[in-house]
Structure formats: C-alpha cells, structure tokens
Design a protein around this motif. Structure first.
Motif, PDB file in Angstrom:
ATOM      1  N   ALA A 120       0.835  -1.207   0.000  1.00 26.76           N
ATOM      2  CA  ALA A 120       0.000   0.000   0.000  1.00 26.76           C
ATOM      3  C   ALA A 120       0.869   1.256   0.000  1.00 26.76           C
ATOM      4  N   GLU A 121       1.946   1.230   0.769  1.00 31.13           N
ATOM      5  CA  GLU A 121       2.847   2.384   0.814  1.00 31.13           C
ATOM      6  C   GLU A 121       3.502   2.610  -0.544  1.00 31.13           C
ATOM      7  N   TRP A 122       3.888   1.536  -1.210  1.00 34.74           N
ATOM      8  CA  TRP A 122       4.482   1.642  -2.549  1.00 34.74           C
ATOM      9  C   TRP A 122       3.486   2.271  -3.513  1.00 34.74           C
ATOM     10  N   ARG A 123       2.233   1.784  -3.480  1.00 37.68           N
ATOM     11  CA  ARG A 123       1.210   2.359  -4.374  1.00 37.68           C
ATOM     12  C   ARG A 123       0.985   3.830  -4.059  1.00 37.68           C
ATOM     13  N   ARG A 124       0.948   4.174  -2.760  1.00 44.33           N
ATOM     14  CA  ARG A 124       0.737   5.575  -2.378  1.00 44.33           C
ATOM     15  C   ARG A 124       1.883   6.450  -2.890  1.00 44.33           C
ATOM     16  N   ARG A 125       3.117   5.986  -2.754  1.00 45.95           N
ATOM     17  CA  ARG A 125       4.257   6.774  -3.229  1.00 45.95           C
ATOM     18  C   ARG A 125       4.258   6.898  -4.748  1.00 45.95           C
ATOM     19  N   GLU A 126       3.881   5.812  -5.432  1.00 40.83           N
ATOM     20  CA  GLU A 126       3.792   5.879  -6.898  1.00 40.83           C
ATOM     21  C   GLU A 126       2.760   6.918  -7.326  1.00 40.83           C
ATOM     22  N   ARG A 127       1.582   6.898  -6.681  1.00 42.00           N
ATOM     23  CA  ARG A 127       0.537   7.882  -7.023  1.00 42.00           C
ATOM     24  C   ARG A 127       1.017   9.297  -6.743  1.00 42.00           C
ATOM     25  N   GLU A 128       1.672   9.490  -5.598  1.00 45.77           N
ATOM     26  CA  GLU A 128       2.153  10.825  -5.251  1.00 45.77           C
ATOM     27  C   GLU A 128       3.203  11.304  -6.255  1.00 45.77           C
ATOM     28  N   ALA A 129       4.101  10.426  -6.658  1.00 48.91           N
ATOM     29  CA  ALA A 129       5.121  10.809  -7.639  1.00 48.91           C
ATOM     30  C   ALA A 129       4.474  11.151  -8.975  1.00 48.91           C
ATOM     31  N   ARG A 130       3.470  10.386  -9.381  1.00 48.02           N
ATOM     32  CA  ARG A 130       2.781  10.671 -10.637  1.00 48.02           C
ATOM     33  C   ARG A 130       2.082  12.028 -10.566  1.00 48.02           C
ATOM     34  N   ARG A 131       1.409  12.305  -9.417  1.00 47.07           N
ATOM     35  CA  ARG A 131       0.741  13.606  -9.259  1.00 47.07           C
ATOM     36  C   ARG A 131       1.742  14.748  -9.275  1.00 47.07           C
ATOM     37  N   ARG A 132       2.883  14.547  -8.594  1.00 47.74           N
ATOM     38  CA  ARG A 132       3.907  15.592  -8.562  1.00 47.74           C
ATOM     39  C   ARG A 132       4.446  15.862  -9.958  1.00 47.74           C
ATOM     40  N   HIS A 133       4.657  14.811 -10.713  1.00 50.41           N
ATOM     41  CA  HIS A 133       5.153  14.969 -12.085  1.00 50.41           C
ATOM     42  C   HIS A 133       4.121  15.690 -12.954  1.00 50.41           C
ATOM     43  N   GLU A 134       2.845  15.301 -12.827  1.00 53.22           N
ATOM     44  CA  GLU A 134       1.806  15.970 -13.618  1.00 53.22           C
ATOM     45  C   GLU A 134       1.702  17.437 -13.245  1.00 53.22           C
ATOM     46  N   ARG A 135       1.796  17.744 -11.934  1.00 52.58           N
ATOM     47  CA  ARG A 135       1.741  19.136 -11.499  1.00 52.58           C
ATOM     48  C   ARG A 135       2.921  19.912 -12.086  1.00 52.58           C
ATOM     49  N   TRP A 136       4.116  19.299 -12.058  1.00 48.95           N
ATOM     50  CA  TRP A 136       5.296  19.967 -12.613  1.00 48.95           C
ATOM     51  C   TRP A 136       5.123  20.217 -14.104  1.00 48.95           C
ATOM     52  N   GLU A 137       4.612  19.201 -14.837  1.00 49.20           N
ATOM     53  CA  GLU A 137       4.385  19.382 -16.279  1.00 49.20           C
ATOM     54  C   GLU A 137       3.412  20.523 -16.540  1.00 49.20           C
ATOM     55  N   ARG A 138       2.321  20.562 -15.769  1.00 50.53           N
ATOM     56  CA  ARG A 138       1.314  21.609 -15.960  1.00 50.53           C
ATOM     57  C   ARG A 138       1.900  22.985 -15.666  1.00 50.53           C
ATOM     58  N   GLU A 139       2.627  23.086 -14.541  1.00 48.50           N
ATOM     59  CA  GLU A 139       3.188  24.387 -14.169  1.00 48.50           C
ATOM     60  C   GLU A 139       4.270  24.831 -15.147  1.00 48.50           C
TER      61      GLU A 139
ATOM     62  N   TRP B 212       4.450  24.051 -18.267  1.00 52.90           N
ATOM     63  CA  TRP B 212       3.777  24.438 -19.501  1.00 52.90           C
ATOM     64  C   TRP B 212       3.200  25.844 -19.355  1.00 52.90           C
ATOM     65  N   GLU B 213       2.584  26.125 -18.188  1.00 51.52           N
ATOM     66  CA  GLU B 213       2.017  27.462 -17.957  1.00 51.52           C
ATOM     67  C   GLU B 213       3.120  28.528 -17.952  1.00 51.52           C
ATOM     68  N   GLU B 214       4.242  28.209 -17.310  1.00 55.06           N
ATOM     69  CA  GLU B 214       5.351  29.170 -17.294  1.00 55.06           C
ATOM     70  C   GLU B 214       5.899  29.419 -18.694  1.00 55.06           C
ATOM     71  N   GLN B 215       5.969  28.372 -19.492  1.00 56.85           N
ATOM     72  CA  GLN B 215       6.441  28.527 -20.873  1.00 56.85           C
ATOM     73  C   GLN B 215       5.495  29.435 -21.654  1.00 56.85           C
ATOM     74  N   ARG B 216       4.198  29.236 -21.479  1.00 56.12           N
ATOM     75  CA  ARG B 216       3.224  30.104 -22.162  1.00 56.12           C
ATOM     76  C   ARG B 216       3.388  31.554 -21.715  1.00 56.12           C
ATOM     77  N   GLU B 217       3.590  31.750 -20.395  1.00 58.58           N
ATOM     78  CA  GLU B 217       3.782  33.116 -19.898  1.00 58.58           C
ATOM     79  C   GLU B 217       5.032  33.740 -20.501  1.00 58.58           C
ATOM     80  N   ARG B 218       6.118  32.973 -20.612  1.00 57.89           N
ATOM     81  CA  ARG B 218       7.339  33.506 -21.220  1.00 57.89           C
ATOM     82  C   ARG B 218       7.115  33.861 -22.682  1.00 57.89           C
ATOM     83  N   GLU B 219       6.361  33.007 -23.401  1.00 58.37           N
ATOM     84  CA  GLU B 219       6.087  33.296 -24.811  1.00 58.37           C
ATOM     85  C   GLU B 219       5.250  34.559 -24.960  1.00 58.37           C
ATOM     86  N   VAL B 220       4.240  34.716 -24.108  1.00 62.34           N
ATOM     87  CA  VAL B 220       3.402  35.918 -24.156  1.00 62.34           C
ATOM     88  C   VAL B 220       4.245  37.145 -23.848  1.00 62.34           C
ATOM     89  N   TRP B 221       5.114  37.037 -22.828  1.00 60.93           N
ATOM     90  CA  TRP B 221       5.966  38.169 -22.479  1.00 60.93           C
ATOM     91  C   TRP B 221       6.893  38.504 -23.650  1.00 60.93           C
TER      92      TRP B 221
END
Length: 91
Positions: free
Chosen positions: A53-72, A74-83
C-alpha cells in the motif's frame, strides 16, 4: 472398453492412490508449528500489505507531482512566450 485402456485406467487409479497415501501420511506426521508462528505469520502478512500500500501511495504521489510539474512548466512557458511577444525585439 479395450483391455489396454482398462489396464491404463487401472494403473492410473492405483498409481494415484499409491502416491496419495504416502503424501497424506507425511502431512499428518508433521509437528505443529512452533509457538508464536501464527502471530509472526500474521505480522509478516500485515507488513507486506502495508508495504504494498505504501508503494502504491508513493507511486501515485510521484505521478501527481510529475503531472503538477508538467502543468506548471507548460504554464510558465506560455507566460514567457506571451511576455516575449510583447517585447519590441520579438516583432
């Protein structure tokens, strides 16, 4: 029924019975497990369940962290392009 198939059936039944009888005797002759074995086995199973269960929880957390990083990122890249598009040197 042909004699050969009758013979094979008889040998199969006798063979299975002769193999099963000694195994049953071995299983019945085993001593009981040492004291505390059941408790240790239960603790081991509980630990294995927790570890999985701990392994699954850590895997899910790592996946969420990676998705959050990708989203952020991407947003920062868009902001730089707009600027950059607003700058005079971009035109």
């Amino acid at each position: 029924m042909a004699p050969s198939s009758r013979r094979g059936l008889l040998l199969g039944l006798l063979g299975a019975a002769s193999l099963a009888a000694p195994l049953a005797g071995i299983a019945a002759a085993q001593p009981p497990p040492p004291p505390g074995w059941w408790e240790n086995e239960r603790r081991r199973r509980d630990y294995e369940r927790w570890r999985a269960a701990e392994w699954r929880r850590r895997e899910r957390e790592a996946r969420r962290r990676h998705e959050r990083w990708e989203r952020e990122s991407w947003e920062e890249q868009r902001e730089r392009e707009v600027w950059a598009q607003r700058q005079r040197w971009y035109r």
